[in-house]
Scaffold this active site. Structure first.
Site: not given
Lengths: 272, 412
Positions: B105, B127, B394
């Protein structure tokens, strides 16, 4: 002539300002809706906007979000919304009804089928909150062909170019969003937006209604000065919420409050 | 493409495909379906993004941050013992779990925050589902001295309490969202409402490749460094490109980041793995590409989980980061065009892969990434030893200890 055009022509003829009132279809449950719509008209509403509930009402503040949730819990499908309007039409064949909702439920049944059934039920217009003109071409063609006006939003930050683009598609009236925010948000700063509304009226060649953040008769009167109509929603939905499942009491309270809005904007209109 | 790892921030952007078009469409998907008030700000964002995409100073700053702050390039690790136990193809892991803050991210939040700074917007909002994007946003906000507000469903706040605490430590305000299904989609609604109300001084850092144009393209471009590195590292390690890429898909940012630089490498299979939850047949899952249909939500047209009236359905997954009823529009396009395929992995299968990798490699993966691992394990068994798969690892699994402990009946 459509009911919406007839309504604004009649208002213009007597130099009056329009009062557009919003409630959510199916709030608190679908059977209550026709009676609440009649109460709005008795109070002096010129046009009724009927919210079509959606699971993800991204442009709405908490009041209308809760109304949507109540309506969905009570099974308010599009079919139920058509039924509400048809039932209302049994006793009122003049007050225009505009559905206001989000694209997905309309698109899911298909624009043509939606427009056809809405028109047959007595719906005069539709406002799709999340359908800007860039994406509206196909939907617009289909609903217009079915005899349903498409109302578009114009925002304080819409450029003149955008207002022109919107007016290529819009019919009935345009809905000027008074604040950058969600429904029921902070109060309108009338002075700041008056110039933008005047510009929109020039560009639009359609009546301009102003809404989002008009919660009191005073605000209604002030906003009516620059627009053709004012639009009130969250303040009405709060009244319905306050009365829970007591539809009769809600209808009475709605009528009283709508009359106070009516009187306020008429006073202003007469003074002008 | 250069054979040595290339960490230059946005190298190659725009060359892989010509999509989206000028209005943000990937075929019939994508677009910009928002209320009029957001059309101006989205156009402003798009203009700023295109401007800085070609700005050498911006790209140099981004590159420097990705190298020295995020810790890129991330390794491409050969999971030898795990591969041996599985038999079949060899599996490499693209170690996005080793990035600062523990997931992919941050690649995107660093990019968007630098953009926000240049646009003069010193308040950022986000969010978050699993909390990884919220943490990554709070982190970069702390570093750049920005105010930060993160919206998170109250159900997710419960199951990701560690990440909530991390965000607060970093100085962010965490706002619980109790409307709708009280998860990621509702957090997104609320963040969008904040943005429309505070648009003059606020930048909305969206964490995934969904939402209105230009977000799907912009987030993809910031995440595509994963695939560019993996491609160069594959050439360096194996002298050729992988036989398949596997990544989990919630909104789909880690998957598109890995896939995008390989789009024109037609011999490389692209496989996205959705959350099958209790099993697609039960209806309790988060797999719109596998079991949904096209519709419009959160500003874009894409595959959605919706009922027969077009209302958005509640989703289920063991992993909060995959618990989302939509998916990035480019994935919808890749599915329809056949360039990528999408599979599902159940909660149970993901947990098994989580445990297997942990025990054989000493790497604790995020439950999200465990879906990709589980599918790669199935795939590898039917492939030959001289073939190899790259899985996007990830994120790391530290945040999921509470969830896994609860399943094991252990109170931490």
């Amino acid at each position: 002539m459509s009911r919406i055009s007839a309504c604004f022509e009649s208002l213009a003829a007597r130099r009056g300002k329009g009062l557009v009132t919003f409630i959510s279809a199916g709030d608190p449950e679908p059977n209550a809706t026709p009676a609440l719509m009649h109460a709005l008209v008795r109070g002096g509403a010129d046009i009724i906007e009927l919210g079509v509930p959606f699971s993800d009402p991204m442009a709405d503040g908490p009041v209308i979000q809760r109304a949507s949730e109540r309506a969905l819990e009570h099974g308010t499908t599009l079919d139920e919304v058509y039924r509400c309007v048809a039932k209302f039409r049994e006793q009122d064949n003049t007050t225009p009804v505009v559905l206001m909702g989000y694209l997905n439920p309309f698109e899911h049944v298909g624009a043509a089928r939606f427009a056809e059934r809405a028109h047959a039920a007595g719906v005069d217009g539709v406002l799709v909150v999340d359908l800007p003109p860039e994406e509206a071409e196909d939907f617009n063609r289909v609903v217009k062909a079915a005899g349903v006006d498409q109302v578009f939003l114009v925002a304080p930050n819409s450029s003149s170019e955008r207002v022109k683009m919107i007016c290529n598609y819009a019919s009935g009236f345009v809905y000027f969003v008074a604040v950058k925010g969600v429904t029921g948000d902070k109060a309108v700063d009338v002075d700041v937006i008056n110039a933008r509304i005047a510009e929109t009226r020039t560009l639009a060649s359609l009546p301009v209604g102003i809404g989002f953040g008009i919660r009191t008769p005073q605000a209604a009167a002030a906003s009516a000065a620059s627009a053709d109509a004012i639009i009130v929603g969250s303040a009405l939905v709060e009244i319905i919420e306050h009365h829970g499942t007591n539809t009769e009491a809600a209808a009475g309270a709605l009528e009283v409050f709508v009359r106070s809005l009516r009187d306020a904007i008429d006073g202003k209109a007469h003074a002008a | 493409m250069n054979a040595k790892p290339d960490s230059t921030a946005l190298t190659g952007v725009g060359h892989e495909t010509s999509l989206p078009d000028a209005r943000g469409h990937f075929g019939p998907y994508g677009g910009r379906f928002v209320a009029e008030t957001l059309m101006g700000p989205l156009a402003e964002l798009e203009a700023a993004y295109h401007r800085y995409l070609g700005d050498a100073e911006f790209l140099a700053e981004l590159d420097d941050d990705l190298t020295h702050y995020v810790g890129r390039p991330s390794p491409l690790y050969y999971a030898r013992r795990w591969s041996d136990e599985l038999g079949g193809a060899r599996i490499y892991l693209k170690r996005e779990d080793l990035n600062h803050t523990g997931a992919h991210k941050v690649n995107n939040t660093v990019g968007q925050a630098l953009l926000a700074k240049r646009m003069g917007k010193m308040r950022v909002i986000a969010e978050t589902g699993a909390g990884q994007h919220g943490v990554a946003t709070a982190t970069i906000a702390a570093r750049l001295g920005m105010r930060c507000c993160v919206y998170m469903g109250v159900d997710d706040i419960k199951r990701q309490s560690m990440n909530v605490f991390r965000m607060k430590m970093l100085g962010a305000e965490v706002v619980g969202v109790s409307s709708g299904s009280r998860t990621l989609k509702d957090a997104l609604n609320e963040a969008m409402r904040d943005w429309v109300s505070n648009v003059d001084d606020t930048f909305y850092i969206i964490g995934t490749v969904a939402c209105p144009h230009p977000y799907p393209a912009m987030v993809r471009d910031f995440q595509a460094i994963i695939g560019r590195e993996a491609r160069a590292q594959s050439l360096q390690r194996e002298g050729r490109l992988p036989d398949a890429l596997v990544a989990c898909v919630g909104g789909g940012s880690n998957a598109i980041g890995l896939f995008y630089p390989f789009i024109n490498d037609h011999d490389v299979k692209l496989i996205g793995v959705e959350a099958g939850g209790d099993g697609v047949a039960t209806g309790r899952h988060s797999a719109p590409l596998s079991a949904g249909s096209p519709g419009v939500l959160h500003g874009n047209r894409t595959y959605l989980m919706q009922d027969e009236c077009g209302q958005i359905e509640e989703t289920h997954s063991i992993s909060a980061g995959l618990d989302y009823p939509g998916v990035g529009p480019e994935h919808s396009w890749l599915k329809d065009s056949g360039r990528a395929q999408y599979e599902t992995i159940t909660d149970t299968e993901a947990l098994a892969a989580f445990r297997h990798l942990t025990r054989t490699e000493g790497i604790i993966p995020a439950l999200e990434s465990s879906h990709a691992l589980a599918h790669a394990a199935k795939l590898a068994r039917d492939m030959k030893r001289d073939q190899f798969i790259v899985v996007n690892l990830s994120g790391r699994g530290d945040k999921d200890m509470h969830t896994v402990a609860t399943i094991d009946g252990i109170t931490l």
